[in-house]
Design an enzyme around this catalytic site. Structure first.
Site, short mmCIF file in Angstrom:
data_model
loop_
_atom_site.label_atom_id
_atom_site.label_comp_id
_atom_site.label_asym_id
_atom_site.label_seq_id
_atom_site.Cartn_x
_atom_site.Cartn_y
_atom_site.Cartn_z
CB CYS A 142 112.53 -5.83 79.80
SG CYS A 142 113.74 -4.59 79.27
CG HIS A 235 111.99 -6.65 75.10
ND1 HIS A 235 110.81 -6.52 75.80
CD2 HIS A 235 112.78 -5.63 75.49
CE1 HIS A 235 110.88 -5.46 76.57
NE2 HIS A 235 112.06 -4.90 76.42
CD GLU A 237 108.58 -9.19 74.77
OE1 GLU A 237 108.55 -8.02 75.19
OE2 GLU A 237 109.48 -10.02 75.08
#
Length: 307
Positions: A142, A235, A237
């Site tokens: 990011c 993202h 994750e």
């Protein structure tokens, strides 16, 4: 195979409850193999939450991994106790002599600051330059992906008026690239950002390739041909509730946020979020560790970029 993390790290209890195999230093010393050395430069405010998210993804491979958590400076964290930081994080100066198979640099909530106005920008550029000499493959997430594009290639982002927030459909452009091996042609991934770098800016850099993209978000997965750098603009994750928590936080702060796209069923914020990105998030990290790190790194890390 397990990930090796510091003894008593809070993430260990969470991961163990999810049946994820972790081992502490004492047990790891009895393993007669060469584990991968991976550093995590954690720039996110809630350190523990990000630790759990990334360690969960790193654990999903047959490789043993030694993980070093790294802090960018000695500033007191607003959202994580200094006791935790002192117990589990290394200052960059303490690990600068080391070489790593892989490094992950997280995003940061710095969208509206010019890079050079970020208080730790000098340390950030120092560490990015260090990584080019000391790390086989670095994964930028990011904000860090945009910061690296600016630092290495002078590519400036522009800021959207509204926040890009939600779960978006992406297409794979280069299915033979190992980073997206096993991906479906179309897949979903979360985004939460204001900054955008145009796809043409990525494509004008020799040796970079946009591997996956979205009509709404632009480039999502970008990698260098030598596998040394990977840029992820979203993202993968994120936990199922992360976007919900961000939405609630902004709502309570009076920011009048838009409901995250493709996230709540029927755009109903009271309904549990619809999760459809985790399998590809896991596969992305697994492919990075296998094909961009494990398959390319020297057995003797001292031979890495020794020149």
């Amino acid at each position: 195979m397990p990930i090796r993390i510091p003894s008593n790290l809070p993430a260990q209890d969470v991961l163990s409850s999810e049946n994820i195999f972790c081992m502490d230093e004492k047990r790891a010393t009895q393993q007669d193999i060469r584990p991968l050395e991976v550093g995590i430069l954690n720039l996110m405010p809630n350190k523990i939450e990000t630790e759990v998210q990334l360690l969960r993804l790193l654990s999903n491979t047959p490789l043993q991994i030694n993980v070093d958590l790294i802090r960018i400076d000695n500033q007191v964290s607003k959202h994580t106790s200094e006791q935790h930081m002192n117990a589990f994080y290394h200052a960059f100066s303490d690990v600068a002599h080391k070489r790593y198979d892989g490094l992950i640099i997280t995003g940061a909530p710095l969208a509206h600051l010019a890079y050079k106005d970020v208080k730790y920008w000098p340390q950030m550029t120092q560490m990015m330059d260090w990584a080019r000499r000391h790390v086989q493959s670095t994964l930028f997430l990011c904000w860090a992906a945009h910061a690296a594009m600016f630092h290495f290639y002078g590519k400036q982002r522009y800021l959207r008026e509204d926040k890009l927030c939600g779960v978006y459909e992406h297409e794979v452009l280069h299915p033979k690239n190992e980073l997206v091996r096993g991906f479906d042609s179309l897949f979903f991934a979360p985004h939460s950002r204001y900054g955008v770098i145009s796809e043409s800016d990525y494509e004008t850099v020799d040796g970079l390739k946009v591997i996956a993209r979205s009509e709404e978000t632009g480039a999502y997965v970008v990698a260098s041909d030598d596998k040394r750098m990977v840029f992820i603009t979203g993202h993968p994750e994120y936990d199922p509730e992360t976007l919900q928590q961000e939405y609630t936080r902004d709502l309570n702060a009076g920011l009048n946020p838009s409901i995250p796209i493709n996230y709540f069923p029927q755009d109903n914020p009271t309904a549990p979020p619809l999760v459809r990105w985790r399998s590809h998030g896991n596969l992305l990290f697994t492919n990075w560790l296998n094909y961009f790190v494990y398959q390319t790194t020297p057995f003797d890390l001292e031979q890495l970029n020794k020149s």
